[in-house]
Design an enzyme around this catalytic site. Sequence first.
Site, short mmCIF file in Angstrom:
data_model
loop_
_atom_site.label_atom_id
_atom_site.label_comp_id
_atom_site.label_asym_id
_atom_site.label_seq_id
_atom_site.Cartn_x
_atom_site.Cartn_y
_atom_site.Cartn_z
N HIS A 140 44.35 46.48 37.62
CA HIS A 140 44.83 47.77 38.13
C HIS A 140 46.36 47.82 38.11
O HIS A 140 46.96 48.82 37.76
CB HIS A 140 44.39 47.98 39.59
CG HIS A 140 42.91 48.07 39.78
ND1 HIS A 140 42.18 47.06 40.34
CD2 HIS A 140 42.05 49.07 39.49
CE1 HIS A 140 40.92 47.42 40.40
NE2 HIS A 140 40.80 48.64 39.89
N GLY A 142 41.63 51.47 31.78
CA GLY A 142 41.60 50.09 31.28
C GLY A 142 40.59 49.92 30.15
O GLY A 142 39.50 50.49 30.19
N ASP A 184 36.74 48.77 30.72
CA ASP A 184 35.66 49.76 30.69
C ASP A 184 35.80 50.57 29.40
O ASP A 184 36.15 51.75 29.42
CB ASP A 184 35.77 50.67 31.91
CG ASP A 184 35.58 49.89 33.20
OD1 ASP A 184 34.49 49.38 33.44
OD2 ASP A 184 36.55 49.76 33.96
N MET A 226 39.21 40.48 34.48
CA MET A 226 39.36 40.81 35.91
C MET A 226 38.52 42.02 36.26
O MET A 226 38.45 42.99 35.50
CB MET A 226 40.82 41.08 36.22
CG MET A 226 41.61 39.82 36.11
SD MET A 226 43.02 39.84 37.17
CE MET A 226 43.78 38.31 36.69
N ARG A 243 34.28 43.40 40.88
CA ARG A 243 32.95 42.81 41.14
C ARG A 243 32.95 41.28 41.02
O ARG A 243 31.97 40.65 41.42
CB ARG A 243 31.89 43.44 40.22
CG ARG A 243 31.63 44.90 40.58
CD ARG A 243 30.46 45.50 39.82
NE ARG A 243 30.08 46.78 40.39
CZ ARG A 243 30.37 47.98 39.86
NH1 ARG A 243 31.05 48.05 38.73
NH2 ARG A 243 29.98 49.08 40.44
O1 PAF Z 1 37.20 52.87 36.48
C1 PAF Z 1 37.09 53.25 37.66
O2 PAF Z 1 37.55 52.61 38.61
C2 PAF Z 1 36.33 54.54 37.95
O3 PAF Z 1 35.26 54.70 37.09
C3 PAF Z 1 37.23 55.79 37.95
C4 PAF Z 1 37.84 56.04 36.58
C5 PAF Z 1 38.34 55.62 38.97
C6 PAF Z 1 36.42 57.03 38.33
O4 PAF Z 1 35.88 56.90 39.61
#
Ligand code: PAF
Length: 281
Positions: free
Chosen positions: A37, A147, A150, A184, A187
């Site tokens: 993040h 990111g 995902d 990272m 979870r």
């Molecule tokens: O990747 C995430 O953390 C979530 O899917 C997001 C993009 C914040 C939407 O809730």
Amino acid sequence: MKLIRTIKEIQSIVESYRQQGKIVGFVPTMGCFHEGHLSLMRIARKGADVVVVSIYVNPTQFDPGEDFESYPRQFERDEKLAEQERVDILFYPSDKEMYPKGYLTYVTVNKITKVLCGVSRPHHFEGVTTICTKLFHVVKPHFAVFGQKDAQQAIVIQRMVEDLNFDMEIVVGPIIREKDGLAMSSRNKYLSPEERKDALSLFQSLQLAERLITEGERTSKDILSAMKKLVASRKGTRIDYIEIVDATTLKALETIKGEVLIALAVFVGNTRLIDNIVVNC
Ligand code: PAF
């Protein structure tokens, strides 16, 4: 750093920044920050005058039986970390604010949400596209950062932004890994020490695929079977999927050619982890 909890307030603050000609960069998150993040916040910081980060654990993107209730929440720690990253605005809305009584509207992207993670999480992407649409309307950023971890989410959001003519750019930041290669993820907190070792098989199988491709292997079936064998050799794992697909259409490829996404989701104990690499051939 300003902490804002209402839509009305964030709309009016961002509007005033936009009127001053400031570039607004946005990082939507569900909190529980890790280096992944923070790296997205740094990307936003480089390209924007004003960085907005949202923290909202979005209920509509969790399928029944998933970890919505137990999803890690640690607002105070997150607030400090965001401040250290020089975030300007932390948007932290309530459920009532995002989904008020009588809420009925959802945004659906077809086809590419029905494969990979969409098979075992049939409602997930509709929840993601709906909340991102709402957040994009509320925050009105010039760009938003997602990111690569995902990968499917980033591809779906890019498709939606293009299809629905959102006036903004999507920027994708690289996967951030632990020293031993584990991607990272919030979870990862769920993993026991034994599961943490098993979880390494995701990255190892991707490295194996990369090595086979470098050595000249181009048949997806053979690469997939080597990857599956490696993951399955760890007793605590259960494969959800391992696939080789076109990096834009997400269609399965028999032969490795062009920009290729190799993606997998694996249960390690009860924790479902995902990882991926993109190769160009
Ligand atoms: O990747 C995430 O953390 C979530 O899917 C997001 C993009 C914040 C939407 O809730």
